[in-house]
Design a protein around this motif. Structure first.
Motif, PDB file in Angstrom:
ATOM      1  N   ALA A 152       0.808  -1.219   0.000  1.00 15.86           N
ATOM      2  CA  ALA A 152       0.000   0.000   0.000  1.00 15.86           C
ATOM      3  C   ALA A 152       0.845   1.275   0.000  1.00 15.86           C
ATOM      4  CB  ALA A 152      -0.920   0.001   1.218  1.00 15.86           C
ATOM      5  N   TYR A 184       2.370   3.172  -2.191  1.00 14.46           N
ATOM      6  CA  TYR A 184       2.035   4.216  -3.148  1.00 14.46           C
ATOM      7  C   TYR A 184       0.595   4.703  -2.956  1.00 14.46           C
ATOM      8  CZ  TYR A 184       0.774   6.493  -7.504  1.00 14.46           C
ATOM      9  OH  TYR A 184       0.293   7.388  -8.429  1.00 14.46           O
ATOM     10  N   SER A 185      -0.335   3.783  -2.803  1.00 23.31           N
ATOM     11  CA  SER A 185      -1.731   4.224  -2.627  1.00 23.31           C
ATOM     12  C   SER A 185      -1.892   4.996  -1.318  1.00 23.31           C
ATOM     13  CB  SER A 185      -2.707   3.040  -2.725  1.00 23.31           C
ATOM     14  OG  SER A 185      -2.359   1.989  -1.858  1.00 23.31           O
ATOM     15  N   ALA A 186      -1.137   4.613  -0.286  1.00 22.16           N
ATOM     16  CA  ALA A 186      -1.177   5.358   0.981  1.00 22.16           C
ATOM     17  C   ALA A 186      -0.606   6.765   0.793  1.00 22.16           C
ATOM     18  CB  ALA A 186      -0.397   4.616   2.064  1.00 22.16           C
ATOM     19  N   PHE A 187       0.484   6.859   0.053  1.00 19.36           N
ATOM     20  CA  PHE A 187       1.065   8.169  -0.248  1.00 19.36           C
ATOM     21  C   PHE A 187       0.030   9.058  -0.944  1.00 19.36           C
ATOM     22  CE2 PHE A 187       3.045  10.562  -3.802  1.00 19.36           C
ATOM     23  CZ  PHE A 187       3.692  11.547  -3.077  1.00 19.36           C
ATOM     24  N   CYS A 188      -0.707   8.482  -1.888  1.00 22.03           N
ATOM     25  CA  CYS A 188      -1.707   9.262  -2.617  1.00 22.03           C
ATOM     26  C   CYS A 188      -2.841   9.702  -1.687  1.00 22.03           C
ATOM     27  CB  CYS A 188      -2.282   8.425  -3.757  1.00 22.03           C
ATOM     28  SG  CYS A 188      -1.069   8.072  -5.042  1.00 22.03           S
ATOM     29  N   LYS A 189      -3.175   8.867  -0.746  1.00 15.68           N
ATOM     30  CA  LYS A 189      -4.274   9.177   0.180  1.00 15.68           C
ATOM     31  C   LYS A 189      -3.837  10.140   1.273  1.00 15.68           C
ATOM     32  CE  LYS A 189      -7.501   6.887   3.362  1.00 15.68           C
ATOM     33  NZ  LYS A 189      -8.739   7.465   2.861  1.00 15.68           N
ATOM     34  N   TYR A 190      -2.644   9.944   1.765  1.00 19.25           N
ATOM     35  CA  TYR A 190      -2.203  10.691   2.948  1.00 19.25           C
ATOM     36  C   TYR A 190      -1.186  11.780   2.633  1.00 19.25           C
ATOM     37  CZ  TYR A 190      -4.548   6.827   5.329  1.00 19.25           C
ATOM     38  OH  TYR A 190      -5.478   5.916   5.751  1.00 19.25           O
ATOM     39  N   HIS A 191      -0.893  11.964   1.343  1.00 17.83           N
ATOM     40  CA  HIS A 191      -0.066  13.110   0.920  1.00 17.83           C
ATOM     41  C   HIS A 191       1.329  13.104   1.527  1.00 17.83           C
ATOM     42  CE1 HIS A 191      -4.014  14.214  -0.244  1.00 17.83           C
ATOM     43  NE2 HIS A 191      -4.326  14.987   0.768  1.00 17.83           N
ATOM     44  N   TYR A 246       2.102  12.318   4.633  1.00 13.61           N
ATOM     45  CA  TYR A 246       2.112  12.463   6.099  1.00 13.61           C
ATOM     46  C   TYR A 246       1.988  11.117   6.820  1.00 13.61           C
ATOM     47  CZ  TYR A 246       1.672  17.505   5.567  1.00 13.61           C
ATOM     48  OH  TYR A 246       1.895  18.822   5.257  1.00 13.61           O
ATOM     49  N   GLU A 247       1.780  10.047   6.053  1.00 11.65           N
ATOM     50  CA  GLU A 247       1.593   8.736   6.685  1.00 11.65           C
ATOM     51  C   GLU A 247       2.857   8.322   7.442  1.00 11.65           C
ATOM     52  OE1 GLU A 247       1.671   9.389   3.456  1.00 11.65           O
ATOM     53  OE2 GLU A 247       2.998   8.004   2.414  1.00 11.65           O
ATOM     54  N   TYR A 293       5.136   5.841   7.672  1.00 11.29           N
ATOM     55  CA  TYR A 293       5.463   4.755   6.727  1.00 11.29           C
ATOM     56  C   TYR A 293       6.239   3.632   7.393  1.00 11.29           C
ATOM     57  CZ  TYR A 293       9.770   7.350   7.038  1.00 11.29           C
ATOM     58  OH  TYR A 293      10.877   7.992   7.534  1.00 11.29           O
ATOM     59  N   PHE A 324       8.208   7.235  -5.667  1.00 14.01           N
ATOM     60  CA  PHE A 324       7.096   8.153  -5.973  1.00 14.01           C
ATOM     61  C   PHE A 324       7.378   9.577  -5.515  1.00 14.01           C
ATOM     62  CE2 PHE A 324       5.696   5.451  -2.322  1.00 14.01           C
ATOM     63  CZ  PHE A 324       5.749   6.398  -1.317  1.00 14.01           C
ATOM     64  N   GLY A 347      -5.804   6.634  -4.287  1.00 16.26           N
ATOM     65  CA  GLY A 347      -5.999   7.211  -2.954  1.00 16.26           C
ATOM     66  C   GLY A 347      -7.393   7.071  -2.396  1.00 16.26           C
ATOM     67  N   THR A 369      -7.354   2.544  -3.819  1.00 17.89           N
ATOM     68  CA  THR A 369      -7.090   2.541  -5.264  1.00 17.89           C
ATOM     69  C   THR A 369      -5.665   3.005  -5.542  1.00 17.89           C
ATOM     70  OG1 THR A 369      -7.951   4.788  -5.474  1.00 17.89           O
ATOM     71  CG2 THR A 369      -9.487   2.989  -5.881  1.00 17.89           C
ATOM     72  N   ASN A 415      -5.748  13.502  -6.237  1.00 20.54           N
ATOM     73  CA  ASN A 415      -5.520  13.281  -4.815  1.00 20.54           C
ATOM     74  C   ASN A 415      -4.522  14.269  -4.220  1.00 20.54           C
ATOM     75  OD1 ASN A 415      -3.799  11.560  -6.607  1.00 20.54           O
ATOM     76  ND2 ASN A 415      -2.604  11.599  -4.720  1.00 20.54           N
ATOM     77  N   PRO A 434      -4.784  14.077   6.838  1.00 17.20           N
ATOM     78  CA  PRO A 434      -3.351  14.090   7.139  1.00 17.20           C
ATOM     79  C   PRO A 434      -2.802  15.508   6.994  1.00 17.20           C
ATOM     80  CG  PRO A 434      -3.738  13.240   4.928  1.00 17.20           C
ATOM     81  CD  PRO A 434      -5.094  13.442   5.553  1.00 17.20           C
TER      82      PRO A 434
END
Lengths: 370, 370, 370, 370
Positions: free
Chosen positions: A103, A105-112, A114-115, A117, A313, B219, B287, B368, D31
């Motif tokens: 996850a 890359y998809s987490a990066f896209c979702k959390y910008h 700030y996740e 990691y 990414f 995302g 996604t 995103n 985030p």
């Protein structure tokens, strides 16, 4: 609603792999349910990496119950259990390089960006410890009203075990054994062989689990949209490794004819039963009194130490990646108690919605016709 | 929550097969979305029994929009659409005799005999007309922001078509054709042959559908518990005939190794993509920018006119049953637009939760990273 | 979730004042609850403008039950009731001119001008007909298990009636009378006089209602966040005219001392009761077995024919407005059955959450200690 | 859903007064929101007993953030904050004797005697520390997009302060002062005098708070059922001491005429405003751009050391009770930051539902017309 699941009985997960702790809040449980910390500990033990086939990361799961339990019983208020993280090695991870099928890359896209990691953060399998701790309270509570749950390895790579047959006995067998397979056959050896071969090849391997729920009265579930299949699949697909679920014959229905796979009803000892259980105990989204049966497809662990093509990414560059950390070559063993636990959450919630929050205290499951 | 699905955009179904009307309430849609009654009508047409392979029951689907639409646009308040029932033949059904693999018995257990059993009542496929009417508003709204959805017959009995390949083109092809298959090949003939053979044998036949969603930014989805797989499976398992769902490789992951099925990331034209799409566009529940791909297992229509063993649950007696009404020998064709519609409901809801209720009005899907 | 309220028993409202129909979907009711269309009709009659003091708009409320009722009983599936709109005079309204204290401007801001503004659209008091229809099913169902609800006019302008005293008798009195006041005193005349004076002055007048719920066992409600006060206030503040709610002494607690207003417990006939009921039957968010008591502040009807300062929000110009349509000079009478109905929705939902969906069928309310 | 509140942004409370810790899980935050532990600490400080007028129980609120914050920013995953309990004196409490106006008896009825009764357990004001910790993250986040919240003591016993006037300035004044009153007048002395007199009389005293929310764009809230009033009242009535809420004129509407209390709209500097704010910033359940204004009625602290009549609900006997523990003679000061915090939760949730989860990151509040 995101990290909370369930309506009458709701479970909230929190935590990151390398943060101070992971944990769970269980809300809506009736007061007076016994809480045995040894049983919670045992349930956590089943999930923990312990055998030769798992990740070398070792954790004690030294959990604490912060609330909701008093003198050994649930109080009826939210139970918060925290499980401190230990033995973390954050340096294994390099931010920006996406591990394929993970996850990142998809987490990066979702959390910008700030996740957290480190170690997979909130996506880590570590988070399932909270689910399993919840299971350590819910599964015994269900057993008290005659409902039992068991999950076993049906397939691992090319090794294939038998399906549930005499479901109650099979579940009882599973309870007594640490390794989640149905028989004392050589299937265990084949599974371990598949996994060890994958490890030696710096690779990983997938599998299929099968789960059964016994003892549920007919009449549980909703036609739209909260069918029993809907609720179980919703819960099970939270688990990152699950990529498919089927009930009863599932995908084998595709080439079947109605005359072959319809489950004939019969009256036996004054009780309505099905001669076969191709529908996995569910008709029209509602339990029919037969055991619930479902299979989950588990993908190979994404982390492999072979070199793979990927991207950074952050820099938008192609890179090669070889994942060197400690990883399970297969999660098929460890996911079994997790599936048991999420299934228990679903069943408890649907029972409580249908029969009220005190349903778990009634000694026996209410008969639908009462 | 039972007959309501969705959080930001919520759909409530009501109605029984032989009552005055079935219908749907769609709540949470932004104001200003165009509503074209011709498109709703066309979407309903796709679900309607119409060809030689379906049930002889014919219905006009003469729907009415009671609220929430003003001057051709959504108002932002709940849209209620009713679809009157016509051409009902209640005398085909005899209460108490459980049709095998149908919900008759489980519904009796749940509803204590108060259920409107006529024509399957609230369990009838007729209720999906409400879902498809909702799809007639949501699918075009998604298209306006670049999100397209398509479902085709992948298998029917032993006939097997090809999977999605060039997904965007394939979806465009599906839009233009009434029969939901990917090519003008002889696969259509094989499907029809499978179904007609089943009919001639007084039998029914199952199948597998495949669905794709294109154009979603990476995302979208939650790690716990509202993963994209969780939400889609929750919605799809509302449909009585669906007994399995898998994303990407799904059950084929079981015998795969990580090195074979991990999807390598690459940067192409400055954009992160996967070289393969074995994960069906979803990593860790979120996604990843690739098309979402999933397959559904559809069981054979339970209603067959062959004699079957069953029970009368009112009298607790064994009986034989031969179902003489008008029935589809397969629902594989008619379920495709229904799966499109429930998928659209999920996608709209998750977009609205993530980006706000006005997301559908923005002309393009928010990136995103904005 | 927007236009849906309730968890186990959920009510969804739809409709606009001048659209084809308004209506309601009631989901989650147990099967087997009697539905008497005469009682629904009577409940609607209480809300309908009928007496000299109300708006001249007359409506028959010729409702239809589209689903969920079969042979005079609930089926357990969603009940959809539609109530066609008639006698609409859309020409009374001019879009863009905000009626002061109405939702015209805030609705424009929310719906961007796509709202169906005719007759107040989805904000019209007309929409409450759906609530009252729901009440026509729920209130008798509650009475069957010994729970009664009543609302009366406590104040109207400067006219002030007495509060609930012997609550059960008072509720029984209210049931038998069309005009919702507690005694056959001259208070009715004073209320009518207040309203008629307001009408003659082209003005409107506010008031206070008082509601009681009798027969609830102690133990209902949640400490956080779904206290009984939380749920009732949530539901009641849906009604546009309500601007305040207080339980028991409410705002009179402010100047009280604990020694004066704490409710002493006593054992009477083996049962724990309070000597006073200053807390309105709720301690810590949970019922204590005493009647629930609450008062609602109702603002004067915003529509008055006197000239008022306002704006045209389309042109951003100051304008004067004189509202010439047919309007109630006070809604204090008509809102009483609406408050009864939303209270019934809350109570039914909380009972079903606590005791299961079949709670309404049990003949008596479960005792908390069972 | 019980101990969880909010849809897009959800807060879950857990903990008992004398258990290991109380705490909160905050889910759904975008985030990238800064988390300043000093601000959380300051917010907790406002709630803490500290001045001469509060309970002698002293607690450090030595909170820990277990998850969801990384490098000083929210990660977008659930934030769990725990606050250990210290300085507990359990021996002050005797189970079975119901403290009048407390939840002891209603909790016993709900939890069947399994409740952790020590120190009020899950009903203790101590639990609000979790809310205030959440406020320590949400309130600064709202301020970053121009939304400010403030609560002051409007009345305490017979002492009465002024209402909000120039709301923005008044809120700024409140931020700078520890004691939540609007002016450096002698009103503070009168409040303290009221409270100290109550203490000397072994009694307690109630009051009224007033809260304002500034900077919200018009268009926020739902007509049915999630009006802005509904959501705020739902949240505020979680607090045990709150027994009434009114928006704008509230109960003073009762004796008003429409011509007196309708808020005239005017265009000022191209912007639509109201000349008065009798509706408290809300029309038809939706914000109109004026400050939200509401008052809460706070009952006297139930715990007083005067002898009171009560019962032992275990033995069903009448008893006399004199509560000797450490208690606040009034909670009016300490409840102000709690009301600020629950209001912030509501506003954040409604903004996130309307504009998407990233709304807090946008620098400015989205204009409704964008």
């Amino acid at each position: 609603m995101k990290n909370t699941f369930g309506q009458s009985i709701a479970v909230t997960l929190f935590g990151e792999s390398h943060g101070p702790a992971v944990g769970v809040v269980i809300d809506g449980l009736a007061p007076g349910i016994p809480v045995d910390i040894n049983v919670i500990e045992q349930n956590l033990l089943r999930r923990r990496p312990s055998s030769v086939i798992d990740t070398p990361r070792r954790e004690k799961d030294d959990f604490k119950i912060l609330s909701g339990v008093f003198n050994g019983f649930t109080t009826g208020t939210p139970i918060c259990i925290t499980i401190p993280n230990e033995n973390t090695k954050s340096s294994d991870y390099h931010y920006g390089v996406a591990r394929p099928s993970h996850a990142d890359y998809s987490a990066f896209c979702k959390y910008h960006g700030y996740e957290d990691y480190r170690g997979g953060g909130h996506f880590s399998g570590r988070i399932t410890a909270g689910l399993v701790a919840a299971g350590g309270i819910l599964i015994p509570a269900l057993e008290k009203i005659g409902v039992t749950i068991g999950t076993h390895i049906l397939k691992c790579g090319i090794a294939e075990g038998r399906a549930f047959n005499n479901v109650e006995e099979d579940i009882a067998f599973l309870k007594k054994n640490e390794f989640p397979i149905l028989d004392n056959s050589d299937f265990a050896k084949k599974v371990i062989s598949q996994i060890n071969t994958a490890r030696e090849q710096n690779d990983s391997i997938g599998g299929i689990t099968q789960t059964a729920v016994c003892g549920l009265a007919p009449g549980l579930g909703e036609p739209w949209f909260d069918s029993m299949e809907s609720m179980i699949s919703h819960a099970v697909f939270s688990l990152g490794g699950v990529k498919g679920i089927e009930f009863g014959l599932g995908f084998s229905f595709a080439a079947s004819k109605g005359s072959e796979c319809n489950d004939p009803f019969r009256v036996i000892d004054g009780k309505v039963v099905c001669e076969t259980n191709n529908n996995g105990g569910i008709n029209g989204g509602i339990t029919n009194g037969m055991p619930i049966l479902f299979q989950c497809a588990i993908k190979p662990t994404p982390s492999i130490s072979q070199e793979q093509k990927s991207v950074n990414f952050c820099t938008s560059e192609n890179v090669d990646i070889s994942i060197s950390g400690r990883h399970d070559p297969a999660i098929i063993r460890r996911i079994c108690p997790v599936i048991d636990s999420v299934t228990a959450i679903v069943i408890c919630d649907m029972l409580a919605q249908r029969y009220g929050t005190d349903v778990m205290l009634k000694g026996v499951l209410p008969c639908n016709m009462d």
